[in-house]
Design an enzyme around this catalytic site. Structure first.
Site, PDB file in Angstrom:
ATOM      1  N   ARG A 198      49.640  48.443  49.832  1.00 50.39           N
ATOM      2  CA  ARG A 198      50.329  47.598  48.865  1.00 50.39           C
ATOM      3  C   ARG A 198      50.208  46.107  49.178  1.00 50.39           C
ATOM      4  O   ARG A 198      50.622  45.260  48.380  1.00 50.39           O
ATOM      5  CB  ARG A 198      51.823  47.960  48.815  1.00 50.39           C
ATOM      6  CG  ARG A 198      52.082  49.400  48.478  1.00 50.39           C
ATOM      7  CD  ARG A 198      53.555  49.678  48.437  1.00 50.39           C
ATOM      8  NE  ARG A 198      54.169  49.063  47.283  1.00 50.39           N
ATOM      9  CZ  ARG A 198      54.224  49.622  46.081  1.00 50.39           C
ATOM     10  NH1 ARG A 198      53.716  50.819  45.888  1.00 50.39           N
ATOM     11  NH2 ARG A 198      54.781  49.006  45.064  1.00 50.39           N
ATOM     12  N   HIS A 254      18.999  37.815  27.876  1.00 49.12           N
ATOM     13  CA  HIS A 254      19.748  36.771  27.171  1.00 49.12           C
ATOM     14  C   HIS A 254      20.474  35.849  28.142  1.00 49.12           C
ATOM     15  O   HIS A 254      21.532  35.320  27.827  1.00 49.12           O
ATOM     16  CB  HIS A 254      20.743  37.409  26.194  1.00 49.12           C
ATOM     17  CG  HIS A 254      20.071  38.193  25.119  1.00 49.12           C
ATOM     18  ND1 HIS A 254      19.302  37.612  24.142  1.00 49.12           N
ATOM     19  CD2 HIS A 254      20.011  39.531  24.896  1.00 49.12           C
ATOM     20  CE1 HIS A 254      18.806  38.549  23.345  1.00 49.12           C
ATOM     21  NE2 HIS A 254      19.227  39.723  23.786  1.00 49.12           N
ATOM     22  N   LYS A 259      46.457  47.630  46.431  1.00 51.48           N
ATOM     23  CA  LYS A 259      46.163  48.790  45.600  1.00 51.48           C
ATOM     24  C   LYS A 259      47.047  48.853  44.356  1.00 51.48           C
ATOM     25  O   LYS A 259      46.600  49.249  43.293  1.00 51.48           O
ATOM     26  CB  LYS A 259      46.324  50.074  46.420  1.00 51.48           C
ATOM     27  CG  LYS A 259      45.798  51.276  45.666  1.00 51.48           C
ATOM     28  CD  LYS A 259      45.373  52.378  46.571  1.00 51.48           C
ATOM     29  CE  LYS A 259      44.695  53.476  45.792  1.00 51.48           C
ATOM     30  NZ  LYS A 259      43.370  53.096  45.287  1.00 51.48           N
ATOM     31  N   GLU A 274      34.459  44.390  45.746  1.00 51.04           N
ATOM     32  CA  GLU A 274      35.774  44.588  46.367  1.00 51.04           C
ATOM     33  C   GLU A 274      35.690  44.718  47.883  1.00 51.04           C
ATOM     34  O   GLU A 274      36.504  44.155  48.597  1.00 51.04           O
ATOM     35  CB  GLU A 274      36.427  45.881  45.829  1.00 51.04           C
ATOM     36  CG  GLU A 274      37.039  45.758  44.479  1.00 51.04           C
ATOM     37  CD  GLU A 274      37.622  47.084  43.985  1.00 51.04           C
ATOM     38  OE1 GLU A 274      38.737  47.086  43.483  1.00 51.04           O
ATOM     39  OE2 GLU A 274      36.946  48.128  44.105  1.00 51.04           O
ATOM     40  N   LYS A 281      32.918  47.979  42.944  1.00 50.34           N
ATOM     41  CA  LYS A 281      33.113  48.558  44.286  1.00 50.34           C
ATOM     42  C   LYS A 281      32.482  47.653  45.334  1.00 50.34           C
ATOM     43  O   LYS A 281      33.060  47.390  46.379  1.00 50.34           O
ATOM     44  CB  LYS A 281      32.485  49.962  44.406  1.00 50.34           C
ATOM     45  CG  LYS A 281      33.183  51.085  43.700  1.00 50.34           C
ATOM     46  CD  LYS A 281      34.477  51.516  44.333  1.00 50.34           C
ATOM     47  CE  LYS A 281      35.663  50.777  43.860  1.00 50.34           C
ATOM     48  NZ  LYS A 281      36.308  50.949  42.635  1.00 50.34           N
ATOM     49  N   GLU A 285      31.523  49.544  37.268  1.00 51.63           N
ATOM     50  CA  GLU A 285      32.366  50.110  38.325  1.00 51.63           C
ATOM     51  C   GLU A 285      31.640  50.037  39.673  1.00 51.63           C
ATOM     52  O   GLU A 285      32.244  49.706  40.694  1.00 51.63           O
ATOM     53  CB  GLU A 285      32.752  51.557  37.958  1.00 51.63           C
ATOM     54  CG  GLU A 285      33.501  52.340  39.008  1.00 51.63           C
ATOM     55  CD  GLU A 285      34.796  51.694  39.493  1.00 51.63           C
ATOM     56  OE1 GLU A 285      35.285  50.754  38.866  1.00 51.63           O
ATOM     57  OE2 GLU A 285      35.297  52.130  40.553  1.00 51.63           O
ATOM     58  N   ASN A 326      60.106  43.073  46.728  1.00 52.60           N
ATOM     59  CA  ASN A 326      58.792  43.262  46.108  1.00 52.60           C
ATOM     60  C   ASN A 326      58.927  42.832  44.659  1.00 52.60           C
ATOM     61  O   ASN A 326      59.793  43.343  43.944  1.00 52.60           O
ATOM     62  CB  ASN A 326      58.412  44.754  46.203  1.00 52.60           C
ATOM     63  CG  ASN A 326      57.243  45.117  45.309  1.00 52.60           C
ATOM     64  OD1 ASN A 326      56.394  44.280  45.025  1.00 52.60           O
ATOM     65  ND2 ASN A 326      57.199  46.359  44.870  1.00 52.60           N
ATOM     66  N   GLY A 327      58.093  41.875  44.217  1.00 51.76           N
ATOM     67  CA  GLY A 327      58.158  41.429  42.831  1.00 51.76           C
ATOM     68  C   GLY A 327      58.170  39.919  42.751  1.00 51.76           C
ATOM     69  O   GLY A 327      57.806  39.233  43.715  1.00 51.76           O
ATOM     70  N   TRP A 344      52.167  40.950  50.124  1.00 47.59           N
ATOM     71  CA  TRP A 344      51.005  40.425  49.404  1.00 47.59           C
ATOM     72  C   TRP A 344      51.540  39.174  48.714  1.00 47.59           C
ATOM     73  O   TRP A 344      52.317  39.256  47.776  1.00 47.59           O
ATOM     74  CB  TRP A 344      50.506  41.454  48.388  1.00 47.59           C
ATOM     75  CG  TRP A 344      49.220  41.063  47.723  1.00 47.59           C
ATOM     76  CD1 TRP A 344      47.944  41.337  48.151  1.00 47.59           C
ATOM     77  CD2 TRP A 344      49.064  40.333  46.497  1.00 47.59           C
ATOM     78  NE1 TRP A 344      47.019  40.823  47.277  1.00 47.59           N
ATOM     79  CE2 TRP A 344      47.672  40.204  46.250  1.00 47.59           C
ATOM     80  CE3 TRP A 344      49.946  39.779  45.584  1.00 47.59           C
ATOM     81  CZ2 TRP A 344      47.152  39.552  45.144  1.00 47.59           C
ATOM     82  CZ3 TRP A 344      49.431  39.112  44.460  1.00 47.59           C
ATOM     83  CH2 TRP A 344      48.043  39.009  44.259  1.00 47.59           C
ATOM     84  N   CYS A 353      53.346  44.486  47.760  1.00 44.40           N
ATOM     85  CA  CYS A 353      54.375  44.417  48.784  1.00 44.40           C
ATOM     86  C   CYS A 353      54.992  45.807  48.950  1.00 44.40           C
ATOM     87  O   CYS A 353      55.135  46.537  47.978  1.00 44.40           O
ATOM     88  CB  CYS A 353      55.505  43.443  48.504  1.00 44.40           C
ATOM     89  SG  CYS A 353      54.965  41.731  48.390  1.00 44.40           S
TER      90      CYS A 353
END
Ligand code: G6P
Length: 612
Positions: free
Chosen positions: A27, A508, A607, A492, A489, A485, A101-102, A75, A2
C-alpha cells in the site's frame, strides 16, 4: 494507499504492528512509524524509507509493558516522505496519537483555526491537523470515542483513522470514510487494519466498517457506533484465506510467484461457470434479467491501470460477440465530465483491489443516475463489491506484488465469460465459434503452463535488452491493449520508457524515434491483422530498429526479420491476450531483475490507490 494497523491486547505489540505493516507494504513504502503505550507512556518511533529501517530502530529500542499500539506505512500525499512527516502524528502534549490513510481536504482551514487555539504544528501533513483536532475535542469531552466522533464531523475528504490516548491505555478508536478499515476480533485482544493480510496470521474473524462508523476497541470488547454515538449492530465475517496465500512460496519475488500461479488462477476463474462446451456459461452473479440484457443499448467500462487494459480487451470481445457498443474510460476521466450514462446503460467497474478511489467515485456516479453496476474484482470483501448491483469475483487469490499480473488474466477470463454469457442470451454470435471458444478457454491453463516451462528464451531476450532506456511495443486489434499492458509492466518495474502503439499509428509520428537504440516488440498473432503488423515490423527494421516478435506463428521467415522470437501456443485470436500477456510479464520481470530493481515494490507506486 498507506497502511494502518492497530492492536490492543497482551501480545508483544511491536511485533504485531511490524508484522502487520510488512503485509501492508504493497500500500506504500516511503516511510513508516508506530506508537505504543509502554509503561503508561505514549512512545513514537519513525523512519524514512522502507519498513526495514523502522524494524532496525525497534531492534535497538525495545519497549516494555505495552498495552496497545498503532502503526503506519506511508505513501506520501501531503509533505515529503521524511521522518518528521511519517505517521503517527501527535498533539501538543504528545498524549494523543493518530495514523491516517487518505486526504483531509479542509486541513488548511482547520489548521488555521487550531493554530488560533495554540496548537503548534511540527509537520507539513494533513494528518497532524487531525491529531490536534481530536486532542482539542478531548480537552472538552474527556473521552476518546466522543472526541473522535466530534472531530470527524468536521473533516472533509477521505480517511481511515486509528487513534489512541495515553490516559486511556486500553482504548483504541478507529473510523473511516472513503478509505478501508476493518476490525479484527481475537480472544482478549482486538485489531484494526487497512486490509486483511495484516491480521490473517492472528485471526480470521473480521467486521467491515462502513463510512462514518466509529469502532471502540478494548482487549475484550468492540463497540461500533454511528457518528452520533448510536450503536450499530454489525455482522462478523470469517476470512476465506489461509496465511500461506501471502507467502512467496520459494519464489524470489511475489511477482514471479503470481505469474506462475496463472494456470490455476484461470482454472479457478472458470470453475463453476464453464465446465463443458455444450452447456451455457453460468453467471449467477449477474443480476440482470434476460429481458434487461436483451434491451441493453450500451455498456460503459471504467477502470484504472492494468484493469483499464483488461477493459479495452473487453470492449473488443463484447462488441464482437454481443453486438452492444462499449465505451471504455479511465475512472479519473469519467468522473470529471458529463456522461450520458442512464438506466439503459450497464456500467462495469473493473478493479483488482475494489478500493481504487477514482473507480469508486465513478461507479457511485453511475449508480446515482440509475445504471446497473457490475463489479469485476479480486476482492469480494471490498468497498466496490459491497456497493455493486452485480458482482463477479475473479478469485485470483491475494496479489501482493504492486505490478498486477495474475489479477489481469483473471479479469480477462471473467470478461470472456461475461461476453459469452450475454451472447448466448442474445443469440448474437456464431454458435459453433462460441463452442470452440469455450473449448479453447478450458485449454488455456495448459497453454500458459507451456509458456511458463519455456522461459529461457525470454530470459536471454531480457538480458540482451536490459541496457536499453526506451522500448516500443506494437500490436493491432485485440492485442493492442496487451501491448499497452506489456509496456506498462516494463515501465512500472524497470523504469524503462516503454510505450505501446497501435502498429498502424507508428508511421504517424513514433517512427521518427526509430533507430538502433529503440527496440520494437511486435505482437504478431495469426488472425485478421497478422500481415499488417508484419509490414509495420518491416518498416521498423528499415529504420534500423532491433526487433522482437511475440507470436504463435511457425513461419521460419520470421527469423530473418526478428532478433528474438518469443513463442506462445496457437490460440483463437479473441483469446490471445491471455497468452501474449504472460511472456510480456516475464520479459518485464527479468529485465527489472537484471537491473537489480525492487520488483515487488517499485519506486513511487502503490498497489491500492485510495486517493484521487
Ligand atoms: C495501481 C496499481 C496498478 C493497478 C491500478 C488499478 O496503480 O499499481 O497495478 O492496475 O492501481 O488498481 P485496481 O485495484 O483498481 O485494479
Amino acid at each position: 494507499m498507506c497502511g494502518i494497523v492497530g492492536y490492543v491486547g497482551a501480545k508483544p505489540v511491536v511485533k504485531i504492528l511490524l508484522d502487520g505493516l510488512s503485509k501492508l507494504e504493497y500500500r506504500g513504502y516511503d516511510s513508516a512509524g508506530l506508537a505504543v503505550n509502554s509503561d503508561g507512556k505514549i512512545k513514537i518511533f519513525k523512519a524514512e524509507g522502507k519498513l526495514q529501517n523502522l524494524k532496525d530502530i525497534m531492534e535497538k529500542n525495545p519497549v516494555s509493558n505495552t498495552t496497545m499500539g498503532i502503526g503506519h506505512i506511508r505513501w506520501a500525499t501531503h509533505g515529503a516522505p521524511t521522518t518528521v512527516n511519517a505517521h503517527p502524528h501527535s498533539c501538543n502534549c504528545g498524549k494523543l496519537v493518530v495514523v491516517h490513510n487518505g486526504i483531509i481536504e479542509n486541513f488548511k482551514e482547520l489548521r488555521e483555526e487550531l493554530e488560533g487555539y495554540g496548537c503548534v504544528f511540527k509537520t507539513e501533513t494533513d494528518t497532524e491537523t487531525v491529531a490536534h483536532l481530536i486532542a482539542h475535542e478531548y480537552g472538552k469531552l474527556n473521552s476518546l470515542p466522543k472526541a473522535v466522533r466530534a472531530a470527524v464531523k468536521q473533516l472533509k475528504g477521505a480517511y481511515a483513522l486509528c487513534v489512541m490516548h495515553q490516559d486511556e491505555p486500553n482504548v483504541l478508536v478507529g473510523t473511516r470514510k472513503n478509505a478501508p478499515l476493518i476490525v479484527a476480533l481475537g480472544e482478549g485482544e482486538n485489531y484494526l487494519a487497512s486490509d486483511c493480510p495484516a491480521i490473517i496470521e492472528y485471526t480470521k474473524r473480521v467486521i467491515y466498517l462502513d463510512d462514518d462508523e466509529v469502532a471502540v476497541l478494548t482487549p475484550d470488547t468492540v463497540l461500533i457506533t454511528d457518528i452520533d454515538g448510536k450503536q450499530v449492530v454489525k455482522k462478523e465475517e470469517i476470512l476465506p484465506w489461509e496465511p500461506v496465500a501471502i507467502s512467496k512460496m520459494g519464489y524470489k519475488h511475489f511477482m514471479l510467484k503470481e505469474i506462475h500461479e496463472q494456470p490455476d488462477v484461470i482454472r479457478n476463474a472458470l470453475a463453476g461457470k464453464l465446465h463443458d462446451v455444450n452447456s451455457p456459461v453460468k453467471l449467477d452473479e449477474v443480476k440482470l434479467t434476460a429481458e434487461q440484457i436483451k434491451n441493453l443499448k450500451r455498456i460503459e467500462i471504467i477502470a484504472c491501470g492494468t484493469s483499464l487494459h483488461a477493459a479495452m480487451i473487453a470492449k473488443y470481445i463484447i462488441e464482437a460477440f454481443c453486438n452492444i457498443p462499449v465505451d471504455v474510460e479511465a475512472s479519473s476521466e469519467y468522473i470529471y465530465r458529463k456522461t450520458v450514462t442512464d438506466k439503459n446503460t450497464l456500467v462495469i467497474g473493473i478493479s483488482q483491489s475494489g478500493e481504487t478511489s477514482d473507480t469508486i467515485t465513478a461507479i457511485r456516479q453511475a449508480k446515482a443516475v440509475g445504471s446497473h453496476v457490475l463489479i469485476i474484482t479480486n476482492r469480494p470483501d471490498s468497498i466496490m463489491a459491497r456497493e455493486a448491483d452485480s458482482l463477479i469475483p475473479v478469485n485470483a487469490g491475494i496479489e501482493v506484488s504492486v505490478a498486477a499480473t495474475k489479477s489481469f488474466n483473471a479479469q480477462l477470463i471473467a470478461l470472456y465469460l461475461f461476453a459469452i454469457y450475454i451472447a448466448e442470451i442474445k443469440d448474437s454470435f456464431d454458435k459453433i465459434h462460441i463452442k470452440n471458444l469455450k473449448q479453447e478457454m478450458l485449454e488455456l491453463p495448459a497453454k500458459v503452463e507451456i509458456i511458463l516451462s519455456h522461459k529461457e528464451n525470454i530470459m536471454k531476450c531480457a538480458k540482451t535488452f536490459s541496457s536499453f532506456r526506451n522500448f516500443i511495443y506494437i500490436a493491432r486489434g485485440i492485442n493492442y491493449a496487451a501491448a499497452l499492458e506489456g509496456a506498462l509492466k516494463l515501465k512500472e518495474i524497470s523504469y524503462i520508457n516503454a510505450t505501446g502503439y497501435p502498429a498502424g499509428e507508428l508511421k504517424h509520428g513514433p517512427i521518427a524515434m526509430l533507430d538502433e537504440t529503440m527496440p520494437v516488440l511486435a505482437i504478431l498473432m495469426p488472425g485478421v491483422v497478422y500481415d499488417k503488423v508484419l509490414s509495420n515490423a518491416e518498416e521498423s527494421k528499415a529504420r534500423n530498429a532491433r526487433l522482437i516478435a511475440l507470436t504463435s506463428s511457425e513461419d521460419k521467415e520470421l527469423e530473418n526479420l526478428f532478433e528474438y522470437i518469443l513463442k506462445v501456443p496457437t490460440v483463437d485470436e479473441y483469446l490471445s491476450p491471455v497468452l501474449t500477456s504472460v511472456p510480456l510479464q516475464l520479459l518485464a520481470y527479468y529485465i527489472a531483475e537484471f537491473l537489480g530493481k525492487d520488483v515487488d515494490q517499485p519506486r513511487n507506486l502503490a498497489k491500492s490507490v485510495t486517493v484521487e
